[in-house]
Design a protein around this motif. Structure first.
Motif, PDB file in Angstrom:
ATOM      1  N   HIS A 122       9.302 -27.740  10.563  1.00 45.78           N
ATOM      2  CA  HIS A 122       8.099 -26.962  10.292  1.00 45.78           C
ATOM      3  C   HIS A 122       8.119 -26.439   8.860  1.00 45.78           C
ATOM      4  CE1 HIS A 122       4.609 -24.564  11.029  1.00 45.78           C
ATOM      5  NE2 HIS A 122       5.231 -23.522  10.528  1.00 45.78           N
ATOM      6  N   LYS A 123       7.026 -26.634   8.141  1.00 45.42           N
ATOM      7  CA  LYS A 123       6.901 -26.199   6.757  1.00 45.42           C
ATOM      8  C   LYS A 123       5.994 -24.979   6.710  1.00 45.42           C
ATOM      9  CE  LYS A 123       6.643 -27.177   2.197  1.00 45.42           C
ATOM     10  NZ  LYS A 123       7.307 -26.281   1.364  1.00 45.42           N
ATOM     11  N   TYR A 124       6.442 -23.956   6.034  1.00 42.13           N
ATOM     12  CA  TYR A 124       5.624 -22.758   5.868  1.00 42.13           C
ATOM     13  C   TYR A 124       4.922 -22.825   4.528  1.00 42.13           C
ATOM     14  CZ  TYR A 124       8.160 -20.921   9.825  1.00 42.13           C
ATOM     15  OH  TYR A 124       8.685 -20.747  11.070  1.00 42.13           O
ATOM     16  N   TYR A 125       3.675 -22.443   4.514  1.00 41.36           N
ATOM     17  CA  TYR A 125       2.875 -22.467   3.297  1.00 41.36           C
ATOM     18  C   TYR A 125       2.492 -21.031   2.953  1.00 41.36           C
ATOM     19  CZ  TYR A 125       2.723 -27.426   4.220  1.00 41.36           C
ATOM     20  OH  TYR A 125       3.085 -28.724   4.448  1.00 41.36           O
ATOM     21  N   VAL A 126       3.321 -20.406   2.132  1.00 39.91           N
ATOM     22  CA  VAL A 126       3.138 -19.000   1.798  1.00 39.91           C
ATOM     23  C   VAL A 126       3.404 -18.810   0.313  1.00 39.91           C
ATOM     24  CG1 VAL A 126       3.973 -16.657   2.207  1.00 39.91           C
ATOM     25  CG2 VAL A 126       3.885 -18.271   4.097  1.00 39.91           C
ATOM     26  N   SER A 127       2.603 -17.972  -0.313  1.00 42.44           N
ATOM     27  CA  SER A 127       2.905 -17.527  -1.675  1.00 42.44           C
ATOM     28  C   SER A 127       2.975 -16.004  -1.655  1.00 42.44           C
ATOM     29  CB  SER A 127       1.837 -17.990  -2.664  1.00 42.44           C
ATOM     30  OG  SER A 127       0.677 -17.193  -2.565  1.00 42.44           O
ATOM     31  N   MET A 128       3.670 -15.463  -2.630  1.00 44.14           N
ATOM     32  CA  MET A 128       3.817 -14.006  -2.720  1.00 44.14           C
ATOM     33  C   MET A 128       3.397 -13.563  -4.119  1.00 44.14           C
ATOM     34  SD  MET A 128       4.631 -11.051  -1.541  1.00 44.14           S
ATOM     35  CE  MET A 128       5.661 -11.183  -0.114  1.00 44.14           C
ATOM     36  N   CYS A 129       2.550 -12.556  -4.152  1.00 48.15           N
ATOM     37  CA  CYS A 129       2.091 -12.003  -5.418  1.00 48.15           C
ATOM     38  C   CYS A 129       2.290 -10.489  -5.388  1.00 48.15           C
ATOM     39  CB  CYS A 129       0.615 -12.325  -5.624  1.00 48.15           C
ATOM     40  SG  CYS A 129      -0.064 -11.623  -7.137  1.00 48.15           S
ATOM     41  N   GLU A 130       2.904  -9.979  -6.444  1.00 48.49           N
ATOM     42  CA  GLU A 130       3.082  -8.534  -6.586  1.00 48.49           C
ATOM     43  C   GLU A 130       2.291  -8.079  -7.806  1.00 48.49           C
ATOM     44  OE1 GLU A 130       7.324  -8.197  -6.800  1.00 48.49           O
ATOM     45  OE2 GLU A 130       7.513  -8.164  -4.618  1.00 48.49           O
ATOM     46  N   ILE A 131       1.462  -7.072  -7.589  1.00 56.13           N
ATOM     47  CA  ILE A 131       0.626  -6.524  -8.654  1.00 56.13           C
ATOM     48  C   ILE A 131       0.954  -5.045  -8.770  1.00 56.13           C
ATOM     49  CG2 ILE A 131      -1.735  -6.045  -9.410  1.00 56.13           C
ATOM     50  CD1 ILE A 131      -2.613  -8.477  -7.717  1.00 56.13           C
ATOM     51  N   GLU A 132       1.230  -4.619  -9.993  1.00 59.14           N
ATOM     52  CA  GLU A 132       1.530  -3.206 -10.210  1.00 59.14           C
ATOM     53  C   GLU A 132       0.752  -2.708 -11.424  1.00 59.14           C
ATOM     54  OE1 GLU A 132       5.239  -0.097 -10.916  1.00 59.14           O
ATOM     55  OE2 GLU A 132       5.660  -2.236 -10.697  1.00 59.14           O
ATOM     56  N   TYR A 133       0.104  -1.574 -11.226  1.00 59.19           N
ATOM     57  CA  TYR A 133      -0.563  -0.918 -12.345  1.00 59.19           C
ATOM     58  C   TYR A 133       0.422   0.068 -12.956  1.00 59.19           C
ATOM     59  CZ  TYR A 133      -3.687   2.054 -15.047  1.00 59.19           C
ATOM     60  OH  TYR A 133      -4.272   2.774 -16.054  1.00 59.19           O
ATOM     61  N   VAL A 134       0.764  -0.157 -14.234  1.00 58.07           N
ATOM     62  CA  VAL A 134       1.689   0.714 -14.950  1.00 58.07           C
ATOM     63  C   VAL A 134       0.851   1.575 -15.892  1.00 58.07           C
ATOM     64  CG1 VAL A 134       3.731   0.833 -16.423  1.00 58.07           C
ATOM     65  CG2 VAL A 134       3.483  -1.045 -14.779  1.00 58.07           C
ATOM     66  N   GLN A 135       0.580   2.778 -15.454  1.00 62.70           N
ATOM     67  CA  GLN A 135      -0.342   3.643 -16.175  1.00 62.70           C
ATOM     68  C   GLN A 135       0.141   3.967 -17.584  1.00 62.70           C
ATOM     69  OE1 GLN A 135      -1.414   7.184 -14.021  1.00 62.70           O
ATOM     70  NE2 GLN A 135      -3.222   7.520 -15.276  1.00 62.70           N
ATOM     71  N   GLU A 136       1.457   4.189 -17.754  1.00 66.82           N
ATOM     72  CA  GLU A 136       1.981   4.532 -19.077  1.00 66.82           C
ATOM     73  C   GLU A 136       1.721   3.417 -20.087  1.00 66.82           C
ATOM     74  OE1 GLU A 136       4.195   4.363 -16.279  1.00 66.82           O
ATOM     75  OE2 GLU A 136       3.617   6.418 -15.795  1.00 66.82           O
ATOM     76  N   GLN A 137       1.721   2.181 -19.624  1.00 66.51           N
ATOM     77  CA  GLN A 137       1.477   1.035 -20.503  1.00 66.51           C
ATOM     78  C   GLN A 137       0.026   0.561 -20.445  1.00 66.51           C
ATOM     79  OE1 GLN A 137       4.396  -1.996 -19.641  1.00 66.51           O
ATOM     80  NE2 GLN A 137       6.082  -0.549 -19.799  1.00 66.51           N
ATOM     81  N   LYS A 138      -0.756   1.179 -19.588  1.00 72.39           N
ATOM     82  CA  LYS A 138      -2.158   0.818 -19.394  1.00 72.39           C
ATOM     83  C   LYS A 138      -2.314  -0.676 -19.114  1.00 72.39           C
ATOM     84  CE  LYS A 138      -3.647   4.579 -22.309  1.00 72.39           C
ATOM     85  NZ  LYS A 138      -4.266   5.002 -23.531  1.00 72.39           N
TER      86      LYS A 138
END
Length: 165
Positions: free
Chosen positions: A21-37
């Motif tokens: 069985h093949k899993y089809y998944v991607s992972m995305c992490e999004i972070e807002y870094v306010q100090e760096q805008k």
């Protein structure tokens, strides 16, 4: 003798089903870094899936993560992501900067950034990566803004997530 055969089948069949069985998944992490805008993005895709997709889309052989990898691979990656990964911040479509990529075992991680974001009030993500060729593809999006965390599970039939703060 019959008991041993049945026992062997009972043990090996479940194991084979996991390996086949093949899993089809991607992972995305999004972070807002306010100090760096800035909105900083890390997107991970399985190398074989993105390779199959690019090879089919472009009718070429990319040989990703090998010594014979196609020379303009970063341009191909950028163009693919630009088409399939879109962010709208505070009701304005934003273009990301493609910082680069790295290969980690069987995953390619893309590093993207959107700068000059004074405040993050609303974030809409549309991620259609790999949906064209993998019907069961799921794109998981994890967002962190200050102490707030949100996760979206995107599919071909539900390819957008909206975060309002």
């Amino acid at each position: 003798m019959k008991f041993k055969q049945v026992f062997f089948l009972l043990i090996t069949l479940p194991l084979l089903s996991f390996t086949l069985h093949k899993y089809y998944v991607s992972m995305c992490e999004i972070e807002y870094v306010q100090e760096q805008k800035s909105v900083q993005i890390t997107l991970g895709l399985f190398i074989d899936d993105i390779e199959d997709t690019l090879d089919k889309d472009l009718n070429t052989v990319t040989n990703l993560a090998t010594t014979s990898e196609i020379k303009n691979v970063d341009t191909l990656y950028y163009n693919y992501l630009k088409k399939h990964f879109n962010l709208t911040i505070n009701n304005t479509v934003k273009n990301f900067t493609y910082i680069g990529k790295e290969y980690d075992d069987d995953i390619v991680r893309f590093y993207l950034e959107i700068e000059n974001i004074e405040q993050l009030q609303q974030l809409e993500i549309k991620n259609t990566c790999l949906f064209n060729y993998f019907e069961e593809q799921q794109n998981i999006i994890k967002i962190k803004v200050k102490d707030y965390h949100k996760t979206f599970y995107l599919t071909k039939n539900n390819d957008k997530g909206l975060l309002k703060l």
